[in-house]
Enzyme design. Sequence first.
Site, PDB file in Angstrom:
ATOM      1  N   CYS A  11       0.766  -1.251  -0.108  1.00 24.77           N
ATOM      2  CA  CYS A  11      -0.025   0.107  -0.059  1.00 24.77           C
ATOM      3  C   CYS A  11       0.917   1.206  -0.074  1.00 24.77           C
ATOM      4  O   CYS A  11       0.555   2.146  -0.748  1.00 24.77           O
ATOM      5  CB  CYS A  11      -0.980   0.005   1.373  1.00 24.77           C
ATOM      6  SG  CYS A  11      -0.249  -0.490   3.046  1.00 24.77           S
ATOM      7  N   PRO A  67      -2.522  -3.335  24.043  1.00 25.24           N
ATOM      8  CA  PRO A  67      -2.500  -3.885  22.484  1.00 25.24           C
ATOM      9  C   PRO A  67      -2.241  -5.204  22.482  1.00 25.24           C
ATOM     10  O   PRO A  67      -1.779  -5.996  23.288  1.00 25.24           O
ATOM     11  CB  PRO A  67      -1.163  -3.067  22.211  1.00 25.24           C
ATOM     12  CG  PRO A  67      -0.260  -2.908  23.184  1.00 25.24           C
ATOM     13  CD  PRO A  67      -1.022  -2.728  24.450  1.00 25.24           C
ATOM     14  N   ARG A 105       4.249   3.528  12.176  1.00 24.04           N
ATOM     15  CA  ARG A 105       2.858   3.503  12.251  1.00 24.04           C
ATOM     16  C   ARG A 105       2.398   4.362  13.254  1.00 24.04           C
ATOM     17  O   ARG A 105       3.106   4.787  14.399  1.00 24.04           O
ATOM     18  CB  ARG A 105       2.397   1.941  12.897  1.00 24.04           C
ATOM     19  CG  ARG A 105       1.028   1.652  13.002  1.00 24.04           C
ATOM     20  CD  ARG A 105       0.564   1.360  11.779  1.00 24.04           C
ATOM     21  NE  ARG A 105       0.803  -0.005  11.347  1.00 24.04           N
ATOM     22  CZ  ARG A 105       0.784  -0.404  10.005  1.00 24.04           C
ATOM     23  NH1 ARG A 105       0.441   0.265   9.153  1.00 24.04           N
ATOM     24  NH2 ARG A 105       1.389  -1.508   9.686  1.00 24.04           N
ATOM     25  N   HIS A 123      -2.653   6.565   4.683  1.00 21.39           N
ATOM     26  CA  HIS A 123      -1.340   6.599   4.899  1.00 21.39           C
ATOM     27  C   HIS A 123      -0.841   8.029   4.325  1.00 21.39           C
ATOM     28  O   HIS A 123      -1.182   8.593   3.387  1.00 21.39           O
ATOM     29  CB  HIS A 123      -0.415   5.614   4.076  1.00 21.39           C
ATOM     30  CG  HIS A 123      -0.578   4.041   4.816  1.00 21.39           C
ATOM     31  ND1 HIS A 123      -1.132   4.019   5.807  1.00 21.39           N
ATOM     32  CD2 HIS A 123      -0.092   2.980   4.150  1.00 21.39           C
ATOM     33  CE1 HIS A 123      -1.251   2.796   5.984  1.00 21.39           C
ATOM     34  NE2 HIS A 123      -0.593   2.066   4.802  1.00 21.39           N
TER      35      HIS A 123
END
Length: 332
Positions: free
Chosen positions: A131, A180, A231, A238
Amino acid sequence: MKKINLAVVGATGMVGRTFLKVLEEKNLPIENFYVFASARSAGSTLTFMGKEYTVLELTETSFKEHQIDIALFSAGGGTSLKFAPIAAESGCIVIDNSSAWRMDPNVPLVVPEVNPEAIRSHKGIIANPNCSTIQAVVALKPLNEYYGIKRIVYTTFQAVSGAGMGGWSDLEEGLKGNAPKKFPHQIANNCLPHIDVFLENGYTKEEMKMVEETRKIFDNQSLRITSTTVRVPVFNSHSESINVELNKPFEINELKDVISKGEGIIIQDDVANNVYPLAINATGHDEVFVGRIRRDESVDNGVNLWVVADNIRKGAASNAVQIAEWIIQHMM
């Protein structure tokens, strides 16, 4: 135009569901439509073009049995490695969204705005790039064609949707104060300079994907590229800072005009009025947005770009559907 039998493999995931949405928008000439997934998801239903479809379990006979012409894969590298060759042997053209086939010299790596003619060399499998690479090369193609590119420095700020539902959930739960599950550290209110696994050279796999894929798409293995991928706590789309050293000198206004004429690019570059690409505005669109275009005064023929795109649409689903559209228009 010939009507085709089309399948989506991995239809229940984030990209798979976006495949369905983009396919509805494009309205391709589909005769029969099939959705495949793992045994765990088989039996569930998905709606496409107002009709309900039962998700079928992907098996080794699926492609031959249903005479699939084109299959869009977004089911992970392991599934692609096993089933893409089986599909190709059955006469199906696979457009694969995983990293499994990208660097295979016999598999074209395609962004339709950049190198569509590479599709013609396919042997049954076509790879969708990463991507972050897709949006970068769309923005860079006009510069590469007009001036030639000597060196690229990528710094990316990548949304959690790039890590699938697990990444999305980590940000949602992290904002509530929960630990997380997908990422090695909290992503809420944080930035992680760590996407994919670390390699022996100190780079992550994501960083090296951008280096190797850009070289392959531009058909230039000597192109000098370095990359840092991060990230960030953004749900979707993005953002990338791209520093480019060109082979030829340029006038900045001329260079902006060159970029603006690139296919699939929208220029948003009016800093006097705080106009520049934003992730929140790119979401839901297929175009690549470019702004903050300015000369790099530290090097000859250098320029800085800020490039933003929806990583699930242009960075995955829409790019694959565009490839399918090109095949239908030019090869069927």
